[in-house]
Design a protein around this motif. Structure first.
Motif, mmCIF file in Angstrom:
data_model
loop_
_atom_site.group_PDB
_atom_site.id
_atom_site.type_symbol
_atom_site.label_atom_id
_atom_site.label_comp_id
_atom_site.label_asym_id
_atom_site.label_seq_id
_atom_site.Cartn_x
_atom_site.Cartn_y
_atom_site.Cartn_z
ATOM 1 N N TRP A 217 37.783 3.184 8.788
ATOM 2 C CA TRP A 217 37.158 4.501 8.959
ATOM 3 C C TRP A 217 36.383 4.942 7.720
ATOM 4 O O TRP A 217 35.634 5.912 7.761
ATOM 5 C CB TRP A 217 38.221 5.541 9.315
ATOM 6 C CG TRP A 217 38.780 5.340 10.683
ATOM 7 C CD1 TRP A 217 39.986 4.818 11.017
ATOM 8 C CD2 TRP A 217 38.131 5.643 11.934
ATOM 9 N NE1 TRP A 217 40.136 4.774 12.385
ATOM 10 C CE2 TRP A 217 39.020 5.283 12.963
ATOM 11 C CE3 TRP A 217 36.889 6.189 12.257
ATOM 12 C CZ2 TRP A 217 38.697 5.439 14.305
ATOM 13 C CZ3 TRP A 217 36.561 6.350 13.596
ATOM 14 C CH2 TRP A 217 37.465 5.974 14.604
ATOM 15 N N TYR A 223 30.623 3.581 11.821
ATOM 16 C CA TYR A 223 30.005 4.723 12.504
ATOM 17 C C TYR A 223 28.663 4.351 13.128
ATOM 18 O O TYR A 223 28.296 4.879 14.189
ATOM 19 C CB TYR A 223 29.854 5.882 11.519
ATOM 20 C CG TYR A 223 31.188 6.381 11.028
ATOM 21 C CD1 TYR A 223 31.943 7.272 11.785
ATOM 22 C CD2 TYR A 223 31.722 5.923 9.829
ATOM 23 C CE1 TYR A 223 33.184 7.701 11.350
ATOM 24 C CE2 TYR A 223 32.968 6.347 9.386
ATOM 25 C CZ TYR A 223 33.690 7.238 10.159
ATOM 26 O OH TYR A 223 34.929 7.658 9.734
ATOM 27 N N GLY A 226 29.402 2.698 16.130
ATOM 28 C CA GLY A 226 29.835 3.736 17.061
ATOM 29 C C GLY A 226 28.673 4.353 17.815
ATOM 30 O O GLY A 226 28.780 4.672 19.004
ATOM 31 N N ILE A 351 36.030 4.980 18.770
ATOM 32 C CA ILE A 351 34.764 5.691 18.951
ATOM 33 C C ILE A 351 34.246 5.512 20.378
ATOM 34 O O ILE A 351 33.860 6.474 21.045
ATOM 35 C CB ILE A 351 33.721 5.177 17.940
ATOM 36 C CG1 ILE A 351 34.139 5.551 16.513
ATOM 37 C CG2 ILE A 351 32.339 5.767 18.241
ATOM 38 C CD1 ILE A 351 33.264 4.948 15.436
#
Length: 404
Positions: A217, A223, A226, A351
């Motif tokens: 994370w 991300y 994601g 996610i």
């Protein structure tokens, strides 16, 4: 892995995880295919369905966040068995709350158990799938997800038959719940006991293993991946939860044709997940994702605008084909580095699954104001964005993914 795997044990492990993916897809399609029947039995509107989905989504997020703790404590083997029993119980309760004691709160309780179980299972089965992918040295996560889709095909087909024959929701959900329990118990025998993503030289304490699992994370690539998965997860979740209702009511096809459309979507998704590994080997992850994002965009637009039922089914097929590989290729990209695969797969699955479960309830609330078909334009935009962001799935330098 902490123990040496023989070829036969690796094969048995693969087959067990294939079965677990199938059971997860079967459970989700069972719920999705009976949404029109549940809505009619309880006499509720789309907003109420959306709130049920929101409750299921919240429970699923809790399941996702709990999966790391469960796996660190007991391993994915026992963890998957436990949460499959929980989701099967929830599925049976959905039927009880629809037919035996018709009550929205009871269906909600069933969906909470169902959502928690599926959320936790999604992380753990993807972690095991990624570990098997590392063991065999090939891109096979799309094939695991093909078995999830195969489960949805079976579930949607049974749902269509049950809706067409006017079979009550209760006997349907209880029968599927029993089948899932059987799959869970049999698979448990063949899944090896593993610690949660810790290499051989990792700290042995479960708290240290959990800290390692959560480290992904802090990585920006998590991300960005994601974003790639968000649009495709929205597309898949939106179809699972709203396609049957869109055909049944907005296209005026009735509950049986609604379930058939979901079956068409699921078949297309399954076929392209089976072909996913060879496609990626031939064209690469990024090109494959971009082409399929365009395919999904065209399919959803056709589903929305089609003037007749045959074109609705064509749209459903293109939608399913286009949305097929976003999630598994995101998982595969997250698993490029075997030493960190479990942590990154867990984070990426979270996610994607949040979008998969939380998106559709939001769409339900919006649909009561602008109509369900108009609401699907939101998915069109998100799928297009996913295609533009697909460069994030480019394999990491110096990993096994560079051949993809």
């Amino acid at each position: 892995m902490h123990t040496e795997l023989t070829a036969s044990r690796l094969l048995a492990w693969r087959l067990a995880v294939f079965a677990i993916f199938t059971a997860s897809g079967l459970s989700i399609a069972t719920w999705a295919s009976r949404v029109p029947s549940i809505k009619a039995a309880l006499d509720i509107d789309n907003s109420a369905i959306g709130l049920l989905l929101l409750g299921m989504g919240a429970a699923s997020i809790f399941g996702l966040s709990s999966a790391s703790v469960i796996a660190a404590r007991v391993g994915t083997r026992r963890g998957m068995l436990a949460v499959m029993l929980v989701l099967a119980t929830g599925l049976a309760l959905i039927g009880v709350g629809t037919d035996v004691v018709p009550a929205l709160p009871l269906v909600l309780v069933g969906l909470v158990l169902f959502g928690f179980g599926n959320g936790a299972l999604d992380v753990m089965m993807n972690v095991d799938g990624a570990a098997i992918e590392v063991e065999v040295g090939k891109t096979i996560l799309p094939l695991f997800h093909a078995f999830f889709s195969f489960g949805t095909v079976i579930g949607a087909g049974i749902g269509a038959a049950a809706a067409g024959a006017r079979i009550d929701v209760l006997p349907h959900t209880v029968t599927i719940a029993i089948a899932i329990v059987a799959i869970a118990v049999i698979s448990f025998v063949y899944v090896p006991q593993r610690t949660f993503g810790a290499p051989d030289d990792a700290p042995s304490g479960w708290r240290d293993r959990l800290a390692t699992a959560l480290s992904a994370w802090r990585e920006p690539r998590t991300y960005v991946l994601g974003i790639v998965m968000l649009g495709m997860a929205f597309a898949e979740g939106g179809a699972n939860d709203w396609m049957a209702l869109g055909v049944s009511e907005d296209h005026r096809g009735g509950p049986a044709l609604g379930a058939v459309a979901l079956t068409v979507f699921s078949v297309a998704m399954t076929v392209f997940r089976v072909l996913g590994g060879p496609l990626v080997d031939r064209f690469g992850r990024v090109t494959t994702l971009r082409v399929l994002a365009a395919t999904a965009t065209i399919g959803i637009l056709l589903f929305i605008l089609a003037p007749n039922m045959p074109l609705v089914f064509v749209g459903a097929a293109l939608w399913g084909a286009g949305a097929s590989l976003g999630f598994p290729l995101g998982m595969s990209a997250a698993a490029d580095d075997p030493a960190r695969a479990a942590a990154r797969v867990s984070a990426a699955a979270t996610i994607g699954y949040v979008a998969f479960l939380c998106g559709p309830p939001i769409l339900g609330v919006i649909s009561d104001h602008i109509g369900l078909l108009n609401t699907l334009y939101i998915i069109v935009v998100l799928v297009a964005a996913s295609g533009f962001a697909s460069a994030a799935a480019k394999p990491l330098p110096g990993t096994r993914g560079t051949s993809h």
